[in-house]
Design a protein around this motif. Structure first.
Motif, mmCIF file in Angstrom:
data_model
loop_
_atom_site.group_PDB
_atom_site.id
_atom_site.type_symbol
_atom_site.label_atom_id
_atom_site.label_comp_id
_atom_site.label_asym_id
_atom_site.label_seq_id
_atom_site.Cartn_x
_atom_site.Cartn_y
_atom_site.Cartn_z
ATOM 1 N N PRO A 1 0.812 -1.225 0.000
ATOM 2 C CA PRO A 1 0.000 0.000 0.000
ATOM 3 C C PRO A 1 0.846 1.276 0.000
ATOM 4 N N GLN A 2 1.966 1.238 0.707
ATOM 5 C CA GLN A 2 2.830 2.423 0.762
ATOM 6 C C GLN A 2 3.450 2.714 -0.606
ATOM 7 N N ARG A 3 3.898 1.665 -1.295
ATOM 8 C CA ARG A 3 4.482 1.858 -2.629
ATOM 9 C C ARG A 3 3.431 2.340 -3.627
ATOM 10 N N ILE A 4 2.230 1.759 -3.554
ATOM 11 C CA ILE A 4 1.171 2.145 -4.490
ATOM 12 C C ILE A 4 0.743 3.590 -4.245
ATOM 13 N N THR A 5 0.610 3.979 -2.983
ATOM 14 C CA THR A 5 0.170 5.337 -2.653
ATOM 15 C C THR A 5 1.170 6.378 -3.133
ATOM 16 N N ARG A 6 2.444 6.047 -3.102
ATOM 17 C CA ARG A 6 3.450 6.988 -3.611
ATOM 18 C C ARG A 6 3.292 7.202 -5.115
ATOM 19 N N LEU A 7 2.833 6.168 -5.797
ATOM 20 C CA LEU A 7 2.634 6.278 -7.238
ATOM 21 C C LEU A 7 1.271 6.885 -7.568
ATOM 22 N N GLU A 8 0.258 6.491 -6.803
ATOM 23 C CA GLU A 8 -1.102 6.980 -7.023
ATOM 24 C C GLU A 8 -1.673 7.471 -5.687
ATOM 25 N N PRO A 9 -1.474 8.745 -5.376
ATOM 26 C CA PRO A 9 -1.923 9.268 -4.068
ATOM 27 C C PRO A 9 -3.422 9.093 -3.822
ATOM 28 N N GLN A 10 -4.228 9.005 -4.899
ATOM 29 C CA GLN A 10 -5.682 8.890 -4.743
ATOM 30 C C GLN A 10 -6.166 7.441 -4.645
ATOM 31 N N TRP A 11 -5.229 6.504 -4.554
ATOM 32 C CA TRP A 11 -5.606 5.085 -4.506
ATOM 33 C C TRP A 11 -6.482 4.796 -3.287
ATOM 34 N N ARG A 12 -7.535 3.994 -3.487
ATOM 35 C CA ARG A 12 -8.517 3.729 -2.433
ATOM 36 C C ARG A 12 -8.334 2.376 -1.751
ATOM 37 N N GLY A 13 -7.283 1.674 -2.089
ATOM 38 C CA GLY A 13 -6.997 0.419 -1.392
ATOM 39 C C GLY A 13 -7.489 -0.826 -2.076
#
Length: 633
Positions: free
Chosen positions: A319-331
């Motif tokens: 989740p931390q890596r994905i959020t850095r790439l896509e700040p709007q990611w909802r999980g």
């Protein structure tokens, strides 16, 4: 990310790694010192006039522990590093990898190879060897190699079968970043040191096991068992601290590789979706190979399931890596299998511009700033080059005999007498089968546009490296004889033979870093070659070389006249300069650019020359122009 800064960062981390590991080993020595003193004290308890514990904690015992523990760690590390130094394929095969050679029938394997070759050509780096871990259904990948010219990429079966083309492109770019920025070299060093520390606990285990078959009632037997237990404690303590260091280094480099992958592809969604695909897949990224724990820090995602996380995690949480790439990611994670529609589907959104723009004749635009910065424009150019390359030659480039045929065919002269001499040489040196393949493709090679020639050489080099050692030397000699057939050497011929010499050399281990001031003889060879190859007179060459020496802050050692220049010596000089420190390579590339642009004109041959020099120095220089291969002549 600045390439040279990343290289310096990796170099500094290597120094810090040695210091931290040294501190860790010293702590183990102190622990062993106290334990051995306790063992000696315990062994004497039944003896009259037994001494206190402090009596046994002597400098001699400390020195013995230092030599023993340090020797075990050093020996184990060197053994592992020597094995890994035999080539990146050694580790790949040990983990169950199958090298991807020839023309794969599987579409996904073909797409993978095309992606790797496209990024390599665009970035100016050697094409790495490819391995598929067929017995690994999880989604993972890793990079290995002490240098770019001995690099390999490994992908699990799950990675190539479950990811879409965009997702796979993100993973390829991520692993390619590890190669370009020196992470793979650092990771192999970490593996070697960890192996050395693990040997301590292995030795303790063997000592305890040996006591099972002996009488342990005697005090000596109990003492030996205590030594074994002590070694186990010391070894696992070392693994604990080394694991902390390894994980801290690995987590930071993963974030940087994610950022670099986006720079390569300009497609944040591809890499983010690959991570989401791992999160939504029941098998995740966990590997089955027994070497998974040893190589965990080298993988794209975590390779070992463990309840221990936090400081011991080799990778940041998904989740931390994905959020850095896509700040709007909802999980939400992705399930199922990504689609691969074919090779040509990737060209959408990439535009190639006809013509050759070349280097801008502005010396303020330093070429070193372009190193390691391949983007969409360079990817479009590389895609256009590969699309225009005849399919027969692409297939031939991935075969061992075919790779040699391509390289020798590109050296074939146009003139009748020279050409006949070269053909006679090949007919005598080769068997009828290889010579027949050569004859079947010689017309295609003759008609190959100039701009496609070095790229096809780079495609062929991984297959050429698969030749047995004795055939390598024979191939190198044949190439040299073909070049010498007309008594002169062109810039393309020099670039080709320099790449071949580097790739086929038996010793792939990097030399110790050297300083510019100690390399004046080699600088003189290289600068003289560049200046005189740029059509300058001797006086003009001397003037521009003086500027180049001054930019490096070294003594002006002049220019070698053209008639005394030996291309083979220039190649050896360039290979010696490969050991320069990253910041010195940066200055050297800018000095070479000044010599290439001395006449304010840059020909295709000079672009190839500059990119070849950068590639051999280990500084991948992206395509400097958007090109139209059909107009390459």
């Amino acid at each position: 990310m600045d390439f040279f800064q990343a290289q310096e960062d990796a170099r500094r981390k290597s120094v810090w790694l040695v210091m931290l590991m040294g501190t860790s080993v010293l702590s183990l020595v102190l622990l062993a010192f106290v334990m051995m003193g306790t063992v000696l004290w315990y062994a004497q308890q039944g003896v009259h006039l037994a001494h206190s514990l402090s009596f046994y904690l002597t400098p001699e015992l400390f020195l013995a522990c230092l030599v023993t523990i340090g020797g075990i760690v050093l020996t184990g590390s060197l053994i592992k590093l020597v094995r890994l130094g035999k080539g990146s394929g050694t580790l790949m095969r040990a983990m169950g990898g199958r090298q991807l050679t020839g023309g794969p029938d599987d579409l996904r394997e073909l797409v993978l190879r095309n992606l790797v070759e496209e990024i390599s050509i665009a970035s100016g780096a050697p094409v790495p060897q490819l391995y598929i871990l067929d017995d690994e259904p999880a989604i993972n990948a890793f990079a290995a190699g002490f240098s770019l010219d001995d690099a390999a990429l490994g992908f699990t079966r799950g990675c190539i079968e479950r990811l879409s083309r965009d997702e796979l492109e993100g993973v390829v770019a991520h692993e390619f970043s590890h190669l370009v920025h020196g992470d793979s070299r650092l990771n192999l060093k970490l593996m070697g040191v960890l192996h050395g520390i693990t040997m301590i606990s292995s030795l303790g285990y063997q000592m305890l096991r040996s006591q099972r078959y002996r009488s342990s009632r005697s005090r000596n037997g109990a003492s030996l068992s205590l030594v074994g237990v002590g070694l186990l404690v010391i070894g696992y303590s070392g693994v604990f601290f080394a694991g902390l260091i390894r994980s801290a280094v690995s987590r930071q480099r993963e974030f940087l590789a994610d950022a670099s992958a986006v720079q390569y592809t300009r497609n944040t969604g591809g890499l983010a979706d690959a991570l989401k695909r791992i999160g939504g897949y029941p098998l995740s990224s966990t590997l089955n190979t027994p070497l998974a724990a040893d190589a965990a820090h080298m993988m794209f995602s975590k390779a070992v399931s463990s309840w221990v996380g936090g400081l011991f995690a080799t990778h940041p949480p998904l989740p931390q890596r994905i959020t850095r790439l896509e700040p709007q990611w909802r999980g939400d994670f992705l399930e199922g299998v990504g689609e691969v529609q074919g090779i040509d589907a990737a060209t959408s959104g990439l535009e190639a511009v006809a013509g050759v723009t070349g280097l801008v004749a502005d010396k303020a635009q330093l070429v070193s700033r372009r190193v390691g910065r391949a983007g969409p424009a360079q990817r479009a150019s590389a895609r256009r080059l590969l699309d225009e390359l005849p399919q027969q030659l692409q297939q031939l480039a991935h075969q061992t005999d075919g790779a040699l045929v391509i390289i020798c065919g590109l050296l074939l002269g146009r003139e009748g007498a020279v050409r006949e001499k070269q053909l006679r040489l090949l007919r005598n040196d080769w068997g009828s089968q290889r010579f027949g393949i050569f004859c079947d493709h010689v017309k295609l090679l003759d008609g190959l546009p100039r701009l496609q020639r070095l790229p096809v050489v780079n495609l062929a080099l991984p297959a050429l490296k698969q030749l047995p050692a004795d055939q390598r030397s024979t191939a190198a000699r044949t190439i040299q004889q073909l070049i010498a057939a007309d008594g002169k050497i062109s810039l393309f011929e020099w670039a080709l033979q320099a790449l071949v010499v580097q790739q086929l050399r038996p010793d792939l281990k990097a030399n110790a870093p050297v300083k510019l001031v100690t390399q004046l003889r080699h600088l003189r060879q290289l600068f003289s070659w560049l200046a005189l190859a740029g059509r300058l007179s001797l006086s003009q060459a001397s003037e521009h070389c003086a500027v180049a020496y001054a930019s490096l802050e070294v003594k002006d050692v002049g220019v070698i006249p053209a008639q005394r220049l030996n291309p083979a010596e220039v190649t050896r000089a360039l290979l010696a300069l490969e050991a320069l420190r990253p910041r010195d390579k940066k200055r050297l590339l800018d000095a070479c650019q000044g010599l290439v642009m001395a006449d304010e004109k840059v020909l295709v041959e000079e672009l190839e020359l500059l990119r070849t020099i950068a590639e051999i120095l280990g500084c991948p220089l992206p395509l400097l122009a958007l090109i139209d291969p059909a107009r390459g002549e």
